[in-house]
Design a protein around this motif. Structure first.
Motif, PDB file in Angstrom:
ATOM      1  N   VAL A  48     -45.805   7.672  68.056  1.00  0.00           N
ATOM      2  CA  VAL A  48     -44.796   8.138  67.096  1.00  0.00           C
ATOM      3  C   VAL A  48     -44.568   9.640  67.251  1.00  0.00           C
ATOM      4  O   VAL A  48     -43.423  10.104  67.295  1.00  0.00           O
ATOM      5  N   HIS A  49     -45.652  10.399  67.353  1.00  0.00           N
ATOM      6  CA  HIS A  49     -45.510  11.849  67.511  1.00  0.00           C
ATOM      7  C   HIS A  49     -44.820  12.198  68.833  1.00  0.00           C
ATOM      8  O   HIS A  49     -43.961  13.090  68.867  1.00  0.00           O
ATOM      9  N   LEU A  50     -45.171  11.507  69.895  1.00  0.00           N
ATOM     10  CA  LEU A  50     -44.535  11.741  71.187  1.00  0.00           C
ATOM     11  C   LEU A  50     -43.047  11.404  71.123  1.00  0.00           C
ATOM     12  O   LEU A  50     -42.203  12.141  71.653  1.00  0.00           O
ATOM     13  N   GLN A  51     -42.724  10.338  70.436  1.00  0.00           N
ATOM     14  CA  GLN A  51     -41.327   9.934  70.275  1.00  0.00           C
ATOM     15  C   GLN A  51     -40.554  10.978  69.473  1.00  0.00           C
ATOM     16  O   GLN A  51     -39.425  11.329  69.819  1.00  0.00           O
ATOM     17  N   PHE A  52     -41.172  11.479  68.413  1.00  0.00           N
ATOM     18  CA  PHE A  52     -40.496  12.469  67.584  1.00  0.00           C
ATOM     19  C   PHE A  52     -40.299  13.777  68.361  1.00  0.00           C
ATOM     20  O   PHE A  52     -39.225  14.386  68.298  1.00  0.00           O
ATOM     21  N   LEU A  53     -41.297  14.189  69.124  1.00  0.00           N
ATOM     22  CA  LEU A  53     -41.176  15.415  69.927  1.00  0.00           C
ATOM     23  C   LEU A  53     -40.064  15.273  70.957  1.00  0.00           C
ATOM     24  O   LEU A  53     -39.244  16.187  71.126  1.00  0.00           O
ATOM     25  N   THR A  54     -40.015  14.132  71.624  1.00  0.00           N
ATOM     26  CA  THR A  54     -38.943  13.890  72.595  1.00  0.00           C
ATOM     27  C   THR A  54     -37.582  13.908  71.901  1.00  0.00           C
ATOM     28  O   THR A  54     -36.622  14.485  72.415  1.00  0.00           O
ATOM     29  N   GLY A  55     -37.513  13.292  70.738  1.00  0.00           N
ATOM     30  CA  GLY A  55     -36.264  13.281  69.981  1.00  0.00           C
ATOM     31  C   GLY A  55     -35.827  14.668  69.550  1.00  0.00           C
ATOM     32  O   GLY A  55     -34.641  14.997  69.600  1.00  0.00           O
ATOM     33  N   ILE A  56     -36.783  15.505  69.154  1.00  0.00           N
ATOM     34  CA  ILE A  56     -36.447  16.881  68.764  1.00  0.00           C
ATOM     35  C   ILE A  56     -35.885  17.650  69.958  1.00  0.00           C
ATOM     36  O   ILE A  56     -34.911  18.410  69.825  1.00  0.00           O
ATOM     37  N   LEU A  57     -36.498  17.468  71.127  1.00  0.00           N
ATOM     38  CA  LEU A  57     -35.986  18.129  72.332  1.00  0.00           C
ATOM     39  C   LEU A  57     -34.562  17.662  72.639  1.00  0.00           C
ATOM     40  O   LEU A  57     -33.691  18.474  72.974  1.00  0.00           O
ATOM     41  N   TYR A  79     -32.427  16.395  70.463  1.00  0.00           N
ATOM     42  CA  TYR A  79     -31.559  16.803  69.354  1.00  0.00           C
ATOM     43  C   TYR A  79     -31.139  18.272  69.451  1.00  0.00           C
ATOM     44  O   TYR A  79     -29.960  18.595  69.342  1.00  0.00           O
ATOM     45  N   PHE A  80     -32.104  19.147  69.648  1.00  0.00           N
ATOM     46  CA  PHE A  80     -31.800  20.576  69.583  1.00  0.00           C
ATOM     47  C   PHE A  80     -31.467  21.219  70.925  1.00  0.00           C
ATOM     48  O   PHE A  80     -30.861  22.285  70.956  1.00  0.00           O
ATOM     49  N   VAL A  81     -31.853  20.598  72.038  1.00  0.00           N
ATOM     50  CA  VAL A  81     -31.702  21.282  73.318  1.00  0.00           C
ATOM     51  C   VAL A  81     -30.802  20.547  74.303  1.00  0.00           C
ATOM     52  O   VAL A  81     -29.897  21.150  74.873  1.00  0.00           O
ATOM     53  N   PHE A  82     -31.025  19.254  74.520  1.00  0.00           N
ATOM     54  CA  PHE A  82     -30.446  18.599  75.684  1.00  0.00           C
ATOM     55  C   PHE A  82     -29.277  17.648  75.423  1.00  0.00           C
ATOM     56  O   PHE A  82     -28.515  17.367  76.333  1.00  0.00           O
ATOM     57  N   SER A  83     -29.126  17.124  74.237  1.00  0.00           N
ATOM     58  CA  SER A  83     -28.122  16.089  74.004  1.00  0.00           C
ATOM     59  C   SER A  83     -26.710  16.653  73.889  1.00  0.00           C
ATOM     60  O   SER A  83     -26.442  17.516  73.051  1.00  0.00           O
ATOM     61  N   PRO A  84     -25.772  16.132  74.693  1.00  0.00           N
ATOM     62  CA  PRO A  84     -24.383  16.555  74.554  1.00  0.00           C
ATOM     63  C   PRO A  84     -23.770  16.075  73.236  1.00  0.00           C
ATOM     64  O   PRO A  84     -22.849  16.702  72.718  1.00  0.00           O
ATOM     65  N   ILE A  85     -24.301  14.995  72.691  1.00  0.00           N
ATOM     66  CA  ILE A  85     -23.783  14.486  71.409  1.00  0.00           C
ATOM     67  C   ILE A  85     -24.075  15.487  70.295  1.00  0.00           C
ATOM     68  O   ILE A  85     -23.191  15.827  69.511  1.00  0.00           O
ATOM     69  N   THR A  86     -25.321  15.959  70.217  1.00  0.00           N
ATOM     70  CA  THR A  86     -25.648  16.906  69.138  1.00  0.00           C
ATOM     71  C   THR A  86     -25.004  18.271  69.384  1.00  0.00           C
ATOM     72  O   THR A  86     -24.695  18.963  68.423  1.00  0.00           O
ATOM     73  N   GLN A  87     -24.778  18.629  70.631  1.00  0.00           N
ATOM     74  CA  GLN A  87     -24.052  19.876  70.895  1.00  0.00           C
ATOM     75  C   GLN A  87     -22.637  19.774  70.334  1.00  0.00           C
ATOM     76  O   GLN A  87     -22.131  20.723  69.731  1.00  0.00           O
ATOM     77  N   GLN A  88     -22.004  18.613  70.519  1.00  0.00           N
ATOM     78  CA  GLN A  88     -20.679  18.371  69.945  1.00  0.00           C
ATOM     79  C   GLN A  88     -20.737  18.431  68.414  1.00  0.00           C
ATOM     80  O   GLN A  88     -19.871  19.023  67.771  1.00  0.00           O
ATOM     81  N   ILE A  89     -21.772  17.844  67.844  1.00  0.00           N
ATOM     82  CA  ILE A  89     -21.935  17.837  66.394  1.00  0.00           C
ATOM     83  C   ILE A  89     -22.086  19.253  65.864  1.00  0.00           C
ATOM     84  O   ILE A  89     -21.445  19.632  64.883  1.00  0.00           O
ATOM     85  N   PHE A  90     -22.923  20.051  66.501  1.00  0.00           N
ATOM     86  CA  PHE A  90     -23.167  21.419  66.039  1.00  0.00           C
ATOM     87  C   PHE A  90     -21.933  22.307  66.177  1.00  0.00           C
ATOM     88  O   PHE A  90     -21.803  23.295  65.461  1.00  0.00           O
ATOM     89  N   ASN A  91     -21.016  21.968  67.078  1.00  0.00           N
ATOM     90  CA  ASN A  91     -19.787  22.750  67.228  1.00  0.00           C
ATOM     91  C   ASN A  91     -18.888  22.636  65.996  1.00  0.00           C
ATOM     92  O   ASN A  91     -18.185  23.580  65.658  1.00  0.00           O
ATOM     93  N   ASP A  92     -18.892  21.485  65.348  1.00  0.00           N
ATOM     94  CA  ASP A  92     -18.104  21.303  64.124  1.00  0.00           C
ATOM     95  C   ASP A  92     -18.816  20.283  63.232  1.00  0.00           C
ATOM     96  O   ASP A  92     -18.473  19.101  63.211  1.00  0.00           O
ATOM     97  N   LEU A 114     -35.379  12.546  79.670  1.00  0.00           N
ATOM     98  CA  LEU A 114     -35.841  12.476  78.278  1.00  0.00           C
ATOM     99  C   LEU A 114     -35.227  11.287  77.540  1.00  0.00           C
ATOM    100  O   LEU A 114     -35.900  10.620  76.750  1.00  0.00           O
ATOM    101  N   LEU A 115     -33.965  11.011  77.813  1.00  0.00           N
ATOM    102  CA  LEU A 115     -33.304   9.879  77.162  1.00  0.00           C
ATOM    103  C   LEU A 115     -33.949   8.558  77.570  1.00  0.00           C
ATOM    104  O   LEU A 115     -34.206   7.693  76.727  1.00  0.00           O
ATOM    105  N   HIS A 116     -34.238   8.412  78.857  1.00  0.00           N
ATOM    106  CA  HIS A 116     -34.899   7.196  79.325  1.00  0.00           C
ATOM    107  C   HIS A 116     -36.327   7.099  78.766  1.00  0.00           C
ATOM    108  O   HIS A 116     -36.761   6.034  78.342  1.00  0.00           O
ATOM    109  N   PHE A 117     -37.040   8.209  78.779  1.00  0.00           N
ATOM    110  CA  PHE A 117     -38.395   8.218  78.232  1.00  0.00           C
ATOM    111  C   PHE A 117     -38.375   7.851  76.751  1.00  0.00           C
ATOM    112  O   PHE A 117     -39.195   7.060  76.280  1.00  0.00           O
ATOM    113  N   HIS A 118     -37.425   8.427  76.018  1.00  0.00           N
ATOM    114  CA  HIS A 118     -37.276   8.156  74.584  1.00  0.00           C
ATOM    115  C   HIS A 118     -36.988   6.668  74.356  1.00  0.00           C
ATOM    116  O   HIS A 118     -37.517   6.061  73.418  1.00  0.00           O
ATOM    117  N   SER A 119     -36.182   6.097  75.204  1.00  0.00           N
ATOM    118  CA  SER A 119     -35.830   4.689  75.099  1.00  0.00           C
ATOM    119  C   SER A 119     -37.033   3.786  75.396  1.00  0.00           C
ATOM    120  O   SER A 119     -37.264   2.790  74.701  1.00  0.00           O
TER     121      SER A 119
END
Length: 153
Positions: free
Chosen positions: A52-61, A63-76, A5-10
Motif C-alpha cells: 500500500v505504501h509503495l503504491q501510494f508513493l508511486t501514485g504521488i510521483l 500525480y505531482f511529477v510525471f502524469s500529463p493528466i494532472t499537469q492538465q488539471i493543475f493548469n486550470d 511508473l504507470l505500469h508499475f502502479h498498475s
C-alpha cells in the motif's frame, strides 16, 4: 519514466488487492477461531501495508511529477472540477487512496499494539476491510467514477 511508473502502479495494485484479501481471510479466521496471531499473520499484514505504501508513493510521483493528466488539471483546476473524469483524478482518486493508506497503517499499528490474539486479528480484519473497500472504490474500475482503465497494462 511516466510509462514505467504507470505500469508499475498498475501491476502493484494487484499485489495490494491480493495481500488485502489474504489479510482479511487470515484475520477473520483467526478472530473467529481464537487462533494465535502467528509470524505468518504478521508477515502478511506487513506485506499488505508495504504494498500500500509503495503504491501510494508511486501514485504521488505520478500525480505531482510525471502524469500529463494532472499537469492538465493543475493548469486550470477550476475547469477540471467541472469535468467528472478530471475531478476523479484531481481529487477523488488521490483522496480515497490517501484514506485507504492511512487506514491500512493505523490498522497495522492498532493490531500490533493489541494485547490479545483475538483483538489483533479483529483489528487487522476491520481496518483492512475498510481500507480495501475505500481503495476499491477509488481504483478506476468504473465502480463509482466514470473513468475506467485496463485491468492489466
Amino acid at each position: 519514466m511516466y510509462n514505467f511508473l504507470l505500469h508499475f502502479h498498475s501491476i502493484n495494485r494487484w499485489l495490494v488487492l491480493i495481500a488485502a484479501l489474504i489479510v482479511i481471510i487470515q484475520s477473520f479466521s483467526g478472530w473467529r477461531n481464537h487462533s494465535p496471531f502467528t509470524k505468518g499473520n504478521n508477515i502478511t499484514h506487513s506485506a499488505f501495508v508495504g504494498f500500500v505504501h509503495l503504491q501510494f508513493l508511486t501514485g504521488i510521483l505520478l500525480y505531482f511529477v510525471f502524469s500529463p493528466i494532472t499537469q492538465q488539471i493543475f493548469n486550470d483546476f477550476g475547469a477540471a472540477m467541472k469535468n467528472s473524469t478530471l475531478r476523479f483524478w484531481a481529487v477523488e482518486h488521490i483522496l480515497g487512496m490517501f484514506i485507504g493508506t492511512v487506514l491500512a497503517q493505523v490498522g497495522r499499528t492498532a493490531s500490533k499494539k493489541a494485547t490479545t490474539n483475538e483483538l489483533k486479528h479483529k483489528r487487522a480484519f476491520i481496518y483492512t476491510l475498510i481500507a480495501l473497500i475505500i481503495i476499491l472504490l477509488s481504483i478506476p474500475f468504473g465502480i463509482i467514477n466514470p473513468e475506467t482503465r485496463p485491468l492489466w497494462r
